[in-house]
Design a protein around this motif. Structure first.
Motif, PDB file in Angstrom:
ATOM      1  N   CYS A  61       0.871  -1.179   0.000  1.00  0.00           N
ATOM      2  CA  CYS A  61       0.000   0.000   0.000  1.00  0.00           C
ATOM      3  C   CYS A  61       0.898   1.216   0.000  1.00  0.00           C
ATOM      4  O   CYS A  61       1.994   1.191   0.574  1.00  0.00           O
ATOM      5  CB  CYS A  61      -0.926   0.009   1.218  1.00  0.00           C
ATOM      6  SG  CYS A  61      -2.071   1.415   1.207  1.00  0.00           S
TER       7      CYS A  61
ATOM      8  N   CYS B 135       0.330   4.011   1.467  1.00  0.00           N
ATOM      9  CA  CYS B 135       0.166   4.906   2.626  1.00  0.00           C
ATOM     10  C   CYS B 135       1.381   4.824   3.558  1.00  0.00           C
ATOM     11  O   CYS B 135       2.142   3.854   3.530  1.00  0.00           O
ATOM     12  CB  CYS B 135      -1.130   4.584   3.381  1.00  0.00           C
ATOM     13  SG  CYS B 135      -1.072   3.110   4.417  1.00  0.00           S
TER      14      CYS B 135
ATOM     15  N   PHE C 167       1.565   1.789   6.202  1.00  0.00           N
ATOM     16  CA  PHE C 167       1.964   0.468   5.687  1.00  0.00           C
ATOM     17  C   PHE C 167       3.477   0.311   5.711  1.00  0.00           C
ATOM     18  O   PHE C 167       3.989  -0.780   6.001  1.00  0.00           O
ATOM     19  CB  PHE C 167       1.431   0.271   4.255  1.00  0.00           C
ATOM     20  CG  PHE C 167       1.727  -1.104   3.720  1.00  0.00           C
ATOM     21  CD1 PHE C 167       0.850  -2.155   3.927  1.00  0.00           C
ATOM     22  CD2 PHE C 167       2.906  -1.361   3.023  1.00  0.00           C
ATOM     23  CE1 PHE C 167       1.124  -3.433   3.464  1.00  0.00           C
ATOM     24  CE2 PHE C 167       3.200  -2.635   2.559  1.00  0.00           C
ATOM     25  CZ  PHE C 167       2.309  -3.671   2.784  1.00  0.00           C
TER      26      PHE C 167
ATOM     27  N   CYS D 234      -2.133  -2.197   6.928  1.00  0.00           N
ATOM     28  CA  CYS D 234      -2.787  -0.909   7.212  1.00  0.00           C
ATOM     29  C   CYS D 234      -4.291  -1.094   7.098  1.00  0.00           C
ATOM     30  O   CYS D 234      -4.774  -2.175   6.740  1.00  0.00           O
ATOM     31  CB  CYS D 234      -2.281   0.157   6.241  1.00  0.00           C
ATOM     32  SG  CYS D 234      -2.628  -0.250   4.517  1.00  0.00           S
TER      33      CYS D 234
ATOM     34  N   HIS E 111      -6.193  -0.083   4.909  1.00  0.00           N
ATOM     35  CA  HIS E 111      -6.617  -0.344   3.523  1.00  0.00           C
ATOM     36  C   HIS E 111      -6.457  -1.823   3.157  1.00  0.00           C
ATOM     37  O   HIS E 111      -7.357  -2.435   2.597  1.00  0.00           O
ATOM     38  CB  HIS E 111      -5.819   0.558   2.568  1.00  0.00           C
ATOM     39  CG  HIS E 111      -5.745   1.965   3.081  1.00  0.00           C
ATOM     40  ND1 HIS E 111      -4.571   2.538   3.535  1.00  0.00           N
ATOM     41  CD2 HIS E 111      -6.732   2.871   3.282  1.00  0.00           C
ATOM     42  CE1 HIS E 111      -4.830   3.763   3.980  1.00  0.00           C
ATOM     43  NE2 HIS E 111      -6.125   3.986   3.841  1.00  0.00           N
TER      44      HIS E 111
END
Ligand SMILES: [Zn+2]
Length: 84
Positions: A49, A51, A54, A60, A62
Motif C-alpha cells: 500500500c 500509505c 503500511f 494498514c 486499507h
C-alpha cells in the motif's frame, strides 16, 4: 433468454456463496481513504500500500479492509487480521 445462460447465472449465484472455491492470487485497487488516495496491491501473497502506515507495519487499514472483503479467498499467509 437462452436456457444455457440461465443455467450459468444460477451457477454463478451458487459459486458466489462458495468462497472457498475462489483463490485470489493478485489484485490492484485504488483506495479512497479519509485523507488521501492510496494504491493497494496483492501479488505473490504479499500486500502493498502506498500509505505511510503500511511502510512501518506491513499492514494498514486499507489492506485489512480488503482482507475483510476477500474473506475466505486469500491464502492464510496473506492474513494480518486478528478476527475477534
Ligand atoms: Zn494503506
Amino acid at each position: 433468454m437462452n436456457s444455457g445462460l440461465i443455467g450459468k447465472i444460477e451457477k454463478a449465484k451458487r459459486y458466489a456463496q462458495e468462497r472457498s472455491r475462489i483463490h485470489v492470487s493478485g489484485l490492484k485497487a485504488d483506495f479512497d481513504g479519509e485523507n488521501d488516495h492510496h494504491e493497494v496491491s496483492f501479488e505473490s501473497e504479499n500486500w502493498r500500500c502506498t500509505c505511510d502506515f503500511f511502510v512501518g507495519w506491513g499492514a494498514c487499514a486499507h489492506t485489512m479492509a480488503l482482507e475483510h472483503i476477500l474473506e475466505g479467498m486469500l491464502p492464510k499467509s496473506a492474513l494480518n487480521l486478528q478476527t475477534a
